[in-house]
Motif scaffolding. Structure first.
Motif, PDB file in Angstrom:
ATOM      1  N   SER A 133       0.829  -1.200   0.000  1.00  0.00           N
ATOM      2  CA  SER A 133       0.000   0.000   0.000  1.00  0.00           C
ATOM      3  C   SER A 133       0.866   1.254   0.000  1.00  0.00           C
ATOM      4  N   ALA A 134       1.933   1.249   0.796  1.00  0.00           N
ATOM      5  CA  ALA A 134       2.848   2.396   0.825  1.00  0.00           C
ATOM      6  C   ALA A 134       3.510   2.597  -0.539  1.00  0.00           C
ATOM      7  N   MET A 135       3.835   1.496  -1.205  1.00  0.00           N
ATOM      8  CA  MET A 135       4.443   1.569  -2.529  1.00  0.00           C
ATOM      9  C   MET A 135       3.511   2.268  -3.518  1.00  0.00           C
ATOM     10  N   LEU A 136       2.255   1.853  -3.558  1.00  0.00           N
ATOM     11  CA  LEU A 136       1.307   2.449  -4.499  1.00  0.00           C
ATOM     12  C   LEU A 136       1.022   3.905  -4.151  1.00  0.00           C
ATOM     13  N   ASP A 154      -6.446  11.681  -2.882  1.00  0.00           N
ATOM     14  CA  ASP A 154      -6.089  11.049  -1.601  1.00  0.00           C
ATOM     15  C   ASP A 154      -5.347   9.754  -1.937  1.00  0.00           C
ATOM     16  N   THR A 155      -4.049   9.874  -2.162  1.00  0.00           N
ATOM     17  CA  THR A 155      -3.275   8.732  -2.665  1.00  0.00           C
ATOM     18  C   THR A 155      -3.204   7.578  -1.667  1.00  0.00           C
ATOM     19  N   ALA A 156      -3.199   7.890  -0.368  1.00  0.00           N
ATOM     20  CA  ALA A 156      -3.154   6.821   0.635  1.00  0.00           C
ATOM     21  C   ALA A 156      -4.426   5.978   0.588  1.00  0.00           C
ATOM     22  N   SER A 157      -5.575   6.645   0.477  1.00  0.00           N
ATOM     23  CA  SER A 157      -6.842   5.913   0.419  1.00  0.00           C
ATOM     24  C   SER A 157      -6.978   5.141  -0.888  1.00  0.00           C
ATOM     25  N   LEU A 158      -6.532   5.738  -1.982  1.00  0.00           N
ATOM     26  CA  LEU A 158      -6.563   5.039  -3.268  1.00  0.00           C
ATOM     27  C   LEU A 158      -5.700   3.778  -3.208  1.00  0.00           C
ATOM     28  N   LEU A 160      -4.929   1.976  -0.561  1.00  0.00           N
ATOM     29  CA  LEU A 160      -5.617   0.976   0.262  1.00  0.00           C
ATOM     30  C   LEU A 160      -6.719   0.278  -0.538  1.00  0.00           C
ATOM     31  N   ALA A 161      -7.472   1.067  -1.308  1.00  0.00           N
ATOM     32  CA  ALA A 161      -8.543   0.484  -2.117  1.00  0.00           C
ATOM     33  C   ALA A 161      -7.977  -0.470  -3.164  1.00  0.00           C
TER      34      ALA A 161
END
Length: 206
Positions: A133-136, A154-158, A160-161
């Motif tokens: 997830s951190a990579m993406l 919101d790149t962190a939420s994207l 995770l999804a």
């Protein structure tokens, strides 16, 4: 096992053996005896290099998670090249290879292993998936800065999804599915990635 073999060679031999057992028989069959039998070494070899079996498994998981750093470097180097959705789809497909899927299942299956990993790492999430997830998120942030996705994404939420959807697509597939036409799995991933990123890809044009 011959004397004089370097510790890293012994560790790698045991890790590879454990991965084979996981792929073939699942997390329930992964025991110290199964690993040493698969590796063709005496049981004492494992305990010579690791305090106990859960310590060995924790290092197996950490070893796999560390490999994501190499993939992350390659993915971030692709920022600005090709299509965002295509880069992400390729990364997700590569990430969820049969061994990674099996290791995630192992972490979920063994409570003691999960507790040990959390004692020395993040107190949330699941190793391998957390690093992925951190990579993406890092890659999507790079693409946002380049203007290829919306600046307020919101790149962190994207991320995770994308990881959650990817895991659902691949969960339970510890071996390639020969009954499915070649390319179908890649198409499934592509559709999911396109759907998750559709809004931020469209809004960057507004």
């Amino acid at each position: 096992m011959p004397t004089g073999i370097h510790i890293r060679d012994a560790r790698r031999q045991l890790f590879v053996a454990a991965e084979r057992v996981l792929l073939r028989d699942g997390p329930g069959a992964l025991t110290s005896r199964a690993v040493t039998d698969e590796a063709g070494v005496a049981k004492g070899v494992l305990h010579r290099h690791f305090p106990d079996f859960d310590a060995f498994l924790a290092e197996l998981v950490r070893d796999r998670a560390a490999r994501i750093d190499d993939q992350a470097a390659l993915l971030r180097a692709s920022a600005g090249i090709g299509s965002v959705a295509g880069n992400v789809a390729d990364a997700v497909t590569e990430l969820f290879d049969p061994i990674a899927v099996a290791i995630v299942s192992l972490v979920i299956f063994r409570d003691e292993l999960r507790a040990r990993l959390r004692a020395t790492g993040p107190a949330y999430g699941i190793p391998v998936l957390t690093e992925a997830s951190a990579m993406l998120a890092a890659y999507l942030t790079d693409e946002s800065e380049l203007g290829r996705i919306a600046a307020d994404a919101d790149t962190a939420s994207l991320a995770l999804a994308l990881i959650g959807a990817g895991h659902l697509l691949f969960a339970g597939r510890t071996q390639p599915d020969s009954t499915r036409p070649a390319g179908t799995q890649q198409e499934d991933v592509g559709k999911v990635v396109t759907a998750v990123l559709a809004d931020v890809l469209q809004r960057r044009l507004l």
